[in-house]
Scaffold this active site. Structure first.
Site, mmCIF file in Angstrom:
data_model
loop_
_atom_site.group_PDB
_atom_site.id
_atom_site.type_symbol
_atom_site.label_atom_id
_atom_site.label_comp_id
_atom_site.label_asym_id
_atom_site.label_seq_id
_atom_site.Cartn_x
_atom_site.Cartn_y
_atom_site.Cartn_z
ATOM 1 N N ARG A 34 1.276 -1.149 -0.038
ATOM 2 C CA ARG A 34 -0.187 0.429 -0.301
ATOM 3 C C ARG A 34 1.215 1.474 0.329
ATOM 4 O O ARG A 34 0.301 2.302 -0.529
ATOM 5 C CB ARG A 34 -1.146 0.188 0.688
ATOM 6 C CG ARG A 34 -1.935 -1.071 1.384
ATOM 7 C CD ARG A 34 -3.367 -0.935 2.558
ATOM 8 N NE ARG A 34 -2.376 -1.447 3.537
ATOM 9 C CZ ARG A 34 -2.823 -0.581 4.562
ATOM 10 N NH1 ARG A 34 -4.286 -0.167 4.566
ATOM 11 N NH2 ARG A 34 -2.080 -0.420 5.739
ATOM 12 N N SER A 137 6.338 -17.997 13.739
ATOM 13 C CA SER A 137 6.868 -17.766 12.726
ATOM 14 C C SER A 137 7.058 -16.112 13.227
ATOM 15 O O SER A 137 5.981 -15.428 12.455
ATOM 16 C CB SER A 137 6.065 -17.610 11.702
ATOM 17 O OG SER A 137 5.001 -17.611 11.359
ATOM 18 N N ALA A 139 8.429 -12.869 11.669
ATOM 19 C CA ALA A 139 8.546 -11.975 10.958
ATOM 20 C C ALA A 139 10.231 -11.540 10.201
ATOM 21 O O ALA A 139 10.785 -12.808 9.655
ATOM 22 C CB ALA A 139 8.120 -11.587 10.033
ATOM 23 N N LYS A 190 -5.012 -16.690 20.003
ATOM 24 C CA LYS A 190 -3.527 -16.660 20.132
ATOM 25 C C LYS A 190 -3.171 -14.897 20.218
ATOM 26 O O LYS A 190 -2.124 -14.845 21.559
ATOM 27 C CB LYS A 190 -2.470 -17.335 19.117
ATOM 28 C CG LYS A 190 -2.015 -17.210 18.354
ATOM 29 C CD LYS A 190 -1.084 -16.444 18.164
ATOM 30 C CE LYS A 190 -0.516 -15.342 16.676
ATOM 31 N NZ LYS A 190 0.907 -15.091 16.194
ATOM 32 N N ASP A 243 2.107 -21.607 18.086
ATOM 33 C CA ASP A 243 1.982 -20.345 17.854
ATOM 34 C C ASP A 243 1.870 -19.571 18.561
ATOM 35 O O ASP A 243 2.591 -18.895 19.037
ATOM 36 C CB ASP A 243 1.114 -19.632 16.531
ATOM 37 C CG ASP A 243 0.995 -18.695 15.997
ATOM 38 O OD1 ASP A 243 2.177 -17.862 15.988
ATOM 39 O OD2 ASP A 243 0.601 -18.292 15.033
ATOM 40 N N SER A 253 7.183 -10.593 20.149
ATOM 41 C CA SER A 253 5.441 -10.466 19.494
ATOM 42 C C SER A 253 5.105 -9.511 19.459
ATOM 43 O O SER A 253 4.513 -8.507 20.840
ATOM 44 C CB SER A 253 4.815 -11.550 20.368
ATOM 45 O OG SER A 253 3.718 -11.437 20.165
ATOM 46 N N ARG A 254 4.171 -7.825 18.527
ATOM 47 C CA ARG A 254 3.826 -6.772 18.562
ATOM 48 C C ARG A 254 2.682 -7.332 20.099
ATOM 49 O O ARG A 254 2.209 -5.799 20.469
ATOM 50 C CB ARG A 254 2.999 -6.940 17.363
ATOM 51 C CG ARG A 254 3.787 -6.565 16.700
ATOM 52 C CD ARG A 254 3.550 -6.217 15.180
ATOM 53 N NE ARG A 254 3.757 -7.851 14.387
ATOM 54 C CZ ARG A 254 3.230 -7.969 13.150
ATOM 55 N NH1 ARG A 254 2.973 -6.745 12.099
ATOM 56 N NH2 ARG A 254 3.307 -8.634 13.119
ATOM 57 N N GLU A 280 -2.224 -7.309 16.224
ATOM 58 C CA GLU A 280 -4.148 -8.132 15.437
ATOM 59 C C GLU A 280 -4.482 -8.514 16.789
ATOM 60 O O GLU A 280 -6.141 -7.970 16.761
ATOM 61 C CB GLU A 280 -3.530 -9.086 14.763
ATOM 62 C CG GLU A 280 -2.832 -9.028 13.809
ATOM 63 C CD GLU A 280 -3.796 -8.509 12.357
ATOM 64 O OE1 GLU A 280 -4.510 -7.751 12.662
ATOM 65 O OE2 GLU A 280 -3.771 -8.992 11.237
#
Length: 331
Positions: A34, A137, A139, A190, A243, A253-254, A280
């Site tokens: 984007r 996973s 990134a 999760k 996960d 982890s965000r 998320e």
């Protein structure tokens, strides 16, 4: 027939990492972004400096802001934020090659409709072959070539195995499953539980509380997955337990980092300030809570996270509420 050209929708950290996987697996890759600055940095520096700085991208990857650039792709990986999946697939629809499978890599529950990502895809792209990729996973690790294994869920076994073979490299091992719902439920819930684990860490409640929270959270995840029609065996694998353990165990982890900030006394606005990547779980928490209510599934930890994020209760009161619940049998 083997796949030749992969299109990746979404050039965030995870989309860029999956583009790396596709390129290392021998595919030509078009990465749809984007942000014009992302395509510019990839073209000029072979690097996504906005979302994945410091990782040199494979030569087989080209980037474009134009969804029409995916018109010739025979395999699509959809990696936008979960709440933007519907609009992304709608934009893809006129350019999607007939018969090209769409692999959903976004994790969440759509707000409002309370639909899983595969349900959204089925509405927008009726008849398109759908698969789900989910598992432990980060990134940055995947993009740098560190090893992991994931679940590749597809109801069509032959197609699922073909996609898995197309993406497989020594450091990225897809395991096929036929339970799309279970794979999606694990990935969506999760993220909410990771916020809870971050809060526990931020409050300094100790490793014992952390382990107990992951375990009871996994029970919530399993109950919801089964109520949706998924299998408990699926969520006991990479896309659920695997996960969950990763996302709840590292500030990389965000979602956990948001929880850490909340547990440390920050407001949600402060916790999210300056973050370019999406956590998320923040968007999914109210949807997961509403979905659980609609199915009459008990999810007290997810409920507490949603209440904290909505400003309905403070962190300390939410923790006290969980610790004051009536005692019951574990299973």
């Amino acid at each position: 027939m083997t796949f030749q050209h992969a299109g990746v929708i979404g050039a965030g950290a995870w989309g860029t990492a999956l583009a790396q996987v596709c390129a290392r697996a021998g595919l030509t890759v078009t990465l749809q972004a984007r942000e014009p600055e992302v395509t510019a940095s990839i073209a000029a520096e072979r690097e996504n400096t906005l979302f994945l700085a410091g990782v040199k991208l494979e030569d087989a990857i080209t980037a474009s802001t134009d969804m029409a650039a995916l018109a010739g792709c025979d395999l699509i990986l959809a990696v936008p934020p979960a709440q933007h999946l519907r609009s992304a697939l709608t934009a893809l629809k006129p350019h999607l090659k007939p018969g090209a499978p769409v692999v959903l890599c976004s994790k969440g529950v759509e707000q409002g409709s309370l639909k899983l990502m595969s349900d959204v895809a089925a509405e927008v792209l009726p008849g398109a072959p759908i698969a789900v990729l989910s598992g432990p996973s980060f990134a940055g690790e995947v993009a740098r070539g560190l090893p992991t294994a994931v679940t590749l869920a597809c109801e069509d076994e032959a197609l699922g195995r073909r996609i898995g073979q197309a993406l497989a490299i020594p450091t990225f091992r897809p395991y096929w499953a036929d339970d799309v719902i279970g794979a999606e439920a694990g990935g969506a819930v999760k993220n909410v539980l990771a916020i809870a684990c971050g809060i526990v860490e931020g409050k300094g409640l100790g490793r014992s509380a952390h382990a107990a929270l992951i375990t009871r959270g996994f029970a919530e995840l399993t109950r919801l997955a089964v109520a949706l029609g998924g299998k408990s065996e699926t969520v006991a694998g990479l896309c659920g337990l695997g996960d969950l353990v990763l996302t709840c165990s590292s500030p990389q982890s965000r979602n956990m980092s948001v929880g850490l900030a909340l547990g440390g006394g920050q407001t949600l606005e402060q916790a999210l300030a300056g973050k370019v990547s999406v956590a998320e779980g923040v968007a999914s928490a109210p949807a997961v809570r509403a979905l659980a209510h609609s199915l009459n599934v008990e999810t007290p930890i997810c409920e507490a996270v949603a209440a904290i994020l909505a400003g309905e209760v403070d962190v300390d009161s939410a923790i006290l509420g969980l610790l004051s619940r009536p005692l019951k049998a574990e299973v």
